[in-house]
Design an enzyme around this catalytic site. Sequence first.
Site, PDB file in Angstrom:
ATOM      1  N   CYS A  88       0.823  -1.210   0.000  1.00 36.37           N
ATOM      2  CA  CYS A  88       0.000   0.000   0.000  1.00 36.37           C
ATOM      3  C   CYS A  88       0.865   1.272   0.000  1.00 36.37           C
ATOM      4  O   CYS A  88       1.509   1.562  -0.996  1.00 36.37           O
ATOM      5  CB  CYS A  88      -0.982  -0.033   1.168  1.00 36.37           C
ATOM      6  SG  CYS A  88      -2.275   1.201   0.988  1.00 36.37           S
ATOM      7  N   GLU A 178      -1.753  -8.492   4.480  1.00 36.68           N
ATOM      8  CA  GLU A 178      -1.761  -8.845   5.903  1.00 36.68           C
ATOM      9  C   GLU A 178      -3.157  -8.955   6.496  1.00 36.68           C
ATOM     10  O   GLU A 178      -3.330  -9.489   7.574  1.00 36.68           O
ATOM     11  CB  GLU A 178      -0.924  -7.834   6.708  1.00 36.68           C
ATOM     12  CG  GLU A 178      -1.563  -6.462   6.924  1.00 36.68           C
ATOM     13  CD  GLU A 178      -1.356  -5.495   5.757  1.00 36.68           C
ATOM     14  OE1 GLU A 178      -1.125  -5.954   4.628  1.00 36.68           O
ATOM     15  OE2 GLU A 178      -1.457  -4.276   5.992  1.00 36.68           O
ATOM     16  N   SER A 230       0.581 -11.775  39.906  1.00 42.90           N
ATOM     17  CA  SER A 230      -0.816 -11.426  40.156  1.00 42.90           C
ATOM     18  C   SER A 230      -1.745 -12.576  39.837  1.00 42.90           C
ATOM     19  O   SER A 230      -2.919 -12.554  40.174  1.00 42.90           O
ATOM     20  CB  SER A 230      -1.206 -10.233  39.277  1.00 42.90           C
ATOM     21  OG  SER A 230      -1.213 -10.646  37.915  1.00 42.90           O
ATOM     22  N   GLY A 231      -1.220 -13.592  39.145  1.00 44.39           N
ATOM     23  CA  GLY A 231      -2.101 -14.660  38.671  1.00 44.39           C
ATOM     24  C   GLY A 231      -2.549 -14.409  37.238  1.00 44.39           C
ATOM     25  O   GLY A 231      -3.128 -15.275  36.606  1.00 44.39           O
ATOM     26  N   GLY A 232      -2.277 -13.207  36.714  1.00 44.29           N
ATOM     27  CA  GLY A 232      -2.590 -12.888  35.319  1.00 44.29           C
ATOM     28  C   GLY A 232      -1.625 -13.611  34.382  1.00 44.29           C
ATOM     29  O   GLY A 232      -0.607 -14.148  34.822  1.00 44.29           O
ATOM     30  N   VAL A 233      -1.951 -13.607  33.098  1.00 42.73           N
ATOM     31  CA  VAL A 233      -1.151 -14.352  32.127  1.00 42.73           C
ATOM     32  C   VAL A 233       0.296 -13.847  32.098  1.00 42.73           C
ATOM     33  O   VAL A 233       1.247 -14.630  32.187  1.00 42.73           O
ATOM     34  CB  VAL A 233      -1.744 -14.210  30.701  1.00 42.73           C
ATOM     35  CG1 VAL A 233      -0.959 -15.049  29.714  1.00 42.73           C
ATOM     36  CG2 VAL A 233      -3.207 -14.574  30.682  1.00 42.73           C
ATOM     37  N   SER A 235       2.309 -11.920  34.124  1.00 43.52           N
ATOM     38  CA  SER A 235       3.222 -12.112  35.252  1.00 43.52           C
ATOM     39  C   SER A 235       3.451 -13.605  35.499  1.00 43.52           C
ATOM     40  O   SER A 235       4.539 -14.007  35.918  1.00 43.52           O
ATOM     41  CB  SER A 235       2.724 -11.394  36.509  1.00 43.52           C
ATOM     42  OG  SER A 235       1.556 -11.990  37.022  1.00 43.52           O
TER      43      SER A 235
END
Length: 517
Positions: A88, A178, A230-233, A235
């Site tokens: 483009c 893309e 934290s238990g999040g993905v 960390s």
Amino acid sequence: MTTSYHEQQPTVLVFDFGAQYAQLIARRVREARVYSEIVPYDIPAAEVARRAPTAIILSGGPASVYAENAPHMDPAVLDLGIPVLGFCYGIQEMALHLGGGIPRTDIGEYGFAELEVVEPECRLLEGVPERSQVWMSHRDSVGTAPAGFSVTARTATTAVAAMEDPARKLYATQFHPEVAHTEFGQEIIKNFLHTIAEIPPVWTMVNIIDETVEQVREMVGSDRVICGLSGGVDSSVVAAILHRAIGDQLTCVFVDHGLLRLNEAEEVVRVFRDQFHVDLVHVEAEGRYLTKLAGVTDPEEKRRIIGEEFWQVFFEEATRLKGVKWLAQGTLYPDVIESGSKTAAKIKSHHNLIPFPEGVHFDLIEPLKALFKDEVRAVGAELGLPDEIVHRQPFPGPGLAVRIIGGITHEKLELLRAADAIVREEILAWDRDRTVWQYFAVLPDIRSVGVMGDERTYGHPIIVRAVASADAMTADWARLPHDLLARMSNRIINEVDGINRVAYDITSKPPGTIEWE
Ligand code: XMP
């Protein structure tokens, strides 16, 4: 500036001419198992030569090449002998610098177009049928290809829809390979990467892990590292990969603010302490948080208190440990790059704004900063983290505090946790392919009259929120089946004492937000 841990990999540099295209291109390249990095469009040719990428892709962008402040690349990049593919705006840049014609027609082309391959022997479009669908989004377009190029495809309105000069290793398309709307887009990208630039598809999760582990070991040596969990993905994956790299030199501090969902805190402890044998400090801080939050009803004030308290608790623990030199952070690649060209690939300043207390400092280690979110999940799965962590849906840092409208108490947290667990259990059982972006329960600060058995009730309602989204920037309420809604409603009212009504939020974003606070 170097942003990569992966310099020994064959690397594709994606020049960012603005808009959102560069990130999408970088992802597509990585899906073809080739490592890619985004760089500002005006990176000097000498710097490109120093970094010695195996190939270059020029992104699209919103500007016209003729606009006064149009972003222009260093044309000498095109003489380095490195294979270049422009999309483009990228085809127009190539034509502008190499002597093609770009008539100012002011007739744009937006949306689907039929591509006709006119040069069957061409390399870039090898395997693309004579006619196929592509996605266009441009105003100007190249009218005549520069000398040395052959035109390989056209559409009804675009004379030069693709062109190539194999001798100089220069290739370009007016359309956007893309985007998913371009039928053979990924094949075109793979032709460029694997056949033309001869880069084998070797960027896999296993070698991402091996390389990251090696890099971490080299950086850290025998120093100690601390990581907030934290238990999040993000960390969790940081902790798992650091543990793989340096074992006992890592200490994780899990600040348990008591605002997590049902069983989440227990799971963090089970996975990291019992399964991975990480040196884990579990700080049970619910009491502290509830004292600070008592009577606070303003959403931003809640966020501020929770954020400040996190660092307070974290640094109390961190400074108790002796000899810690490094602080690990779960920064991801999209946090590091900022689209908008000039600033791309520069570290966003707020990521370095950790509020170190007076006299305390740790060096930062960010082992995921070259990865996109889906790659982080794949790495987590490869490292053995359970599905519940790897595919956890987005969950706000302030946790359930922003899903309880008004003041927060232990009792309200218990009510919301119980109702939320039912919502998640029921939707997950129905949505096995995880098509719903995010779903949860909200506890508003009102009560209403109901009747259960012979008795009048005066209880809280629960609001169920479930949204479809691609990136949380916009969202639509999920069209959940009525039977599923009915099941959730029955179960919540029967199983959660104190809840006597269930409502479903049918607001999209905008005008609503995903969270209620
Ligand atoms: P909204 O409610 O703004 O949310 O539509 C967009 C996405 O961001 C999450 N969210 C947060 N995440 N801290 C976070 O880490 C926060 O304070 C916060 N507020 C909203 C939300 O869950 C959604 O995925």
